[in-house]
Design a protein around this motif. Sequence first.
Motif, PDB file in Angstrom:
ATOM      1  N   ILE A 117      37.621 -30.614  64.828  1.00  0.00           N
ATOM      2  CA  ILE A 117      36.499 -30.549  65.758  1.00  0.00           C
ATOM      3  C   ILE A 117      35.207 -30.711  64.971  1.00  0.00           C
ATOM      4  O   ILE A 117      34.979 -30.022  63.971  1.00  0.00           O
ATOM      5  CB  ILE A 117      36.502 -29.218  66.541  1.00  0.00           C
ATOM      6  CG1 ILE A 117      37.804 -29.097  67.344  1.00  0.00           C
ATOM      7  CG2 ILE A 117      35.278 -29.143  67.453  1.00  0.00           C
ATOM      8  CD1 ILE A 117      37.948 -27.804  68.109  1.00  0.00           C
ATOM      9  N   LYS A 118      34.382 -31.653  65.435  1.00  0.00           N
ATOM     10  CA  LYS A 118      33.096 -31.950  64.804  1.00  0.00           C
ATOM     11  C   LYS A 118      32.089 -32.243  65.906  1.00  0.00           C
ATOM     12  O   LYS A 118      32.468 -32.478  67.053  1.00  0.00           O
ATOM     13  CB  LYS A 118      33.208 -33.193  63.911  1.00  0.00           C
ATOM     14  CG  LYS A 118      34.212 -33.075  62.782  1.00  0.00           C
ATOM     15  CD  LYS A 118      34.245 -34.346  61.955  1.00  0.00           C
ATOM     16  CE  LYS A 118      35.223 -34.225  60.798  1.00  0.00           C
ATOM     17  NZ  LYS A 118      35.154 -35.378  59.906  1.00  0.00           N
ATOM     18  N   VAL A 119      30.822 -32.278  65.522  1.00  0.00           N
ATOM     19  CA  VAL A 119      29.822 -32.746  66.480  1.00  0.00           C
ATOM     20  C   VAL A 119      29.953 -34.263  66.590  1.00  0.00           C
ATOM     21  O   VAL A 119      30.438 -34.927  65.669  1.00  0.00           O
ATOM     22  CB  VAL A 119      28.383 -32.339  66.084  1.00  0.00           C
ATOM     23  CG1 VAL A 119      28.228 -30.819  66.078  1.00  0.00           C
ATOM     24  CG2 VAL A 119      27.987 -32.921  64.752  1.00  0.00           C
ATOM     25  N   LEU A 120      29.523 -34.794  67.730  1.00  0.00           N
ATOM     26  CA  LEU A 120      29.601 -36.229  67.951  1.00  0.00           C
ATOM     27  C   LEU A 120      28.929 -36.951  66.793  1.00  0.00           C
ATOM     28  O   LEU A 120      27.804 -36.639  66.423  1.00  0.00           O
ATOM     29  CB  LEU A 120      28.896 -36.583  69.273  1.00  0.00           C
ATOM     30  CG  LEU A 120      28.924 -38.053  69.666  1.00  0.00           C
ATOM     31  CD1 LEU A 120      30.359 -38.518  69.933  1.00  0.00           C
ATOM     32  CD2 LEU A 120      28.058 -38.270  70.900  1.00  0.00           C
ATOM     33  N   GLY A 121      29.644 -37.910  66.207  1.00  0.00           N
ATOM     34  CA  GLY A 121      29.090 -38.591  65.041  1.00  0.00           C
ATOM     35  C   GLY A 121      29.807 -39.873  64.694  1.00  0.00           C
ATOM     36  O   GLY A 121      30.724 -40.320  65.384  1.00  0.00           O
ATOM     37  N   ASP A 122      29.401 -40.432  63.607  1.00  0.00           N
ATOM     38  CA  ASP A 122      29.863 -41.714  63.102  1.00  0.00           C
ATOM     39  C   ASP A 122      30.876 -41.427  61.993  1.00  0.00           C
ATOM     40  O   ASP A 122      30.539 -41.434  60.816  1.00  0.00           O
ATOM     41  CB  ASP A 122      28.628 -42.464  62.573  1.00  0.00           C
ATOM     42  CG  ASP A 122      28.900 -43.914  62.265  1.00  0.00           C
ATOM     43  OD1 ASP A 122      29.789 -44.498  62.889  1.00  0.00           O
ATOM     44  OD2 ASP A 122      28.208 -44.456  61.395  1.00  0.00           O
ATOM     45  N   TRP A 123      32.134 -41.134  62.359  1.00  0.00           N
ATOM     46  CA  TRP A 123      33.120 -40.593  61.425  1.00  0.00           C
ATOM     47  C   TRP A 123      34.024 -41.653  60.826  1.00  0.00           C
ATOM     48  O   TRP A 123      34.543 -42.526  61.523  1.00  0.00           O
ATOM     49  CB  TRP A 123      33.952 -39.520  62.123  1.00  0.00           C
ATOM     50  CG  TRP A 123      33.094 -38.437  62.697  1.00  0.00           C
ATOM     51  CD1 TRP A 123      32.877 -38.173  64.020  1.00  0.00           C
ATOM     52  CD2 TRP A 123      32.298 -37.499  61.974  1.00  0.00           C
ATOM     53  NE1 TRP A 123      32.012 -37.123  64.169  1.00  0.00           N
ATOM     54  CE2 TRP A 123      31.628 -36.686  62.919  1.00  0.00           C
ATOM     55  CE3 TRP A 123      32.075 -37.256  60.622  1.00  0.00           C
ATOM     56  CZ2 TRP A 123      30.764 -35.658  62.555  1.00  0.00           C
ATOM     57  CZ3 TRP A 123      31.217 -36.237  60.266  1.00  0.00           C
ATOM     58  CH2 TRP A 123      30.578 -35.454  61.214  1.00  0.00           C
ATOM     59  N   ASP A 124      34.276 -41.553  59.517  1.00  0.00           N
ATOM     60  CA  ASP A 124      35.143 -42.488  58.817  1.00  0.00           C
ATOM     61  C   ASP A 124      36.544 -42.548  59.412  1.00  0.00           C
ATOM     62  O   ASP A 124      37.185 -43.601  59.383  1.00  0.00           O
ATOM     63  CB  ASP A 124      35.255 -42.115  57.329  1.00  0.00           C
ATOM     64  CG  ASP A 124      34.053 -42.552  56.522  1.00  0.00           C
ATOM     65  OD1 ASP A 124      33.225 -43.347  57.044  1.00  0.00           O
ATOM     66  OD2 ASP A 124      33.924 -42.112  55.367  1.00  0.00           O
ATOM     67  N   GLU A 125      37.055 -41.432  59.925  1.00  0.00           N
ATOM     68  CA  GLU A 125      38.419 -41.406  60.466  1.00  0.00           C
ATOM     69  C   GLU A 125      38.599 -42.461  61.554  1.00  0.00           C
ATOM     70  O   GLU A 125      39.665 -43.078  61.659  1.00  0.00           O
ATOM     71  CB  GLU A 125      38.751 -40.025  61.061  1.00  0.00           C
ATOM     72  CG  GLU A 125      38.783 -38.903  60.060  1.00  0.00           C
ATOM     73  CD  GLU A 125      37.451 -38.169  59.889  1.00  0.00           C
ATOM     74  OE1 GLU A 125      37.486 -37.000  59.458  1.00  0.00           O
ATOM     75  OE2 GLU A 125      36.393 -38.754  60.160  1.00  0.00           O
ATOM     76  N   LEU A 126      37.573 -42.674  62.347  1.00  0.00           N
ATOM     77  CA  LEU A 126      37.649 -43.657  63.424  1.00  0.00           C
ATOM     78  C   LEU A 126      37.669 -45.080  62.871  1.00  0.00           C
ATOM     79  O   LEU A 126      38.451 -45.930  63.320  1.00  0.00           O
ATOM     80  CB  LEU A 126      36.471 -43.470  64.380  1.00  0.00           C
ATOM     81  CG  LEU A 126      36.433 -42.112  65.089  1.00  0.00           C
ATOM     82  CD1 LEU A 126      35.091 -41.911  65.783  1.00  0.00           C
ATOM     83  CD2 LEU A 126      37.589 -41.965  66.059  1.00  0.00           C
ATOM     84  N   TYR A 127      36.825 -45.344  61.892  1.00  0.00           N
ATOM     85  CA  TYR A 127      36.780 -46.667  61.276  1.00  0.00           C
ATOM     86  C   TYR A 127      38.083 -46.981  60.539  1.00  0.00           C
ATOM     87  O   TYR A 127      38.601 -48.100  60.627  1.00  0.00           O
ATOM     88  CB  TYR A 127      35.596 -46.768  60.302  1.00  0.00           C
ATOM     89  CG  TYR A 127      34.272 -46.868  60.986  1.00  0.00           C
ATOM     90  CD1 TYR A 127      33.792 -48.091  61.439  1.00  0.00           C
ATOM     91  CD2 TYR A 127      33.488 -45.735  61.195  1.00  0.00           C
ATOM     92  CE1 TYR A 127      32.562 -48.187  62.082  1.00  0.00           C
ATOM     93  CE2 TYR A 127      32.265 -45.827  61.837  1.00  0.00           C
ATOM     94  CZ  TYR A 127      31.809 -47.052  62.272  1.00  0.00           C
ATOM     95  OH  TYR A 127      30.595 -47.145  62.912  1.00  0.00           O
TER      96      TYR A 127
END
Length: 186
Positions: A117-127
């Motif tokens: 759980i994290k705040v909405l962001g630009d996360w490497d896991e998604l990329y």
Amino acid sequence: MSLEELWRLFPIILREHSDDYARWYEEEKEKLTKLLADFEIQRMNHIGSTSVEGLIAKPIVDILLELPDGYELNRVSELLQKSGWLLMMSDEKKQTLDLNKGYTPAGFAEKVYHLHIKVLGDWDELYFKDYLCKYSEAARQYEELKLSLKARYEHNRDAYTDAKTDFVRKYSQKARQEFGPRYSVK
């Protein structure tokens, strides 16, 4: 229980991809959506190797759940723990929680989850996931790396994870260059 005993009870296991992973994710997503309905879930994604079709993986479904900045971390943690999740890590400053489900005194349950759980962001896991889904050769290289690391670190999860870091960073960066700011927060 010592860390060494935990690693023996929960070794690195790699299995062929299963269509069950997507179903398990959807089942858990529905439960989490209901449980955390008061928290304005911003985005939830199935991440990690079980989210990449055809890729061998630890049979653990990773979920990235993003909440608004300033969410009530302690209340979210408490609700999840009352619902059967085990808290692994909490960082109030970064507003992150890591929980798991499916770890039993006898070893792994049939369904095992890690919830990030994290705040909405630009996360490497998604990329990273997107890159592996698009480029099968990168996914194959990752698979080969994981198999070689399992042979060395079957009973040392931290070393196994650390040894994958450079690969994950390299391809996350390539994905960012190719896909642009697809996960940026406006």
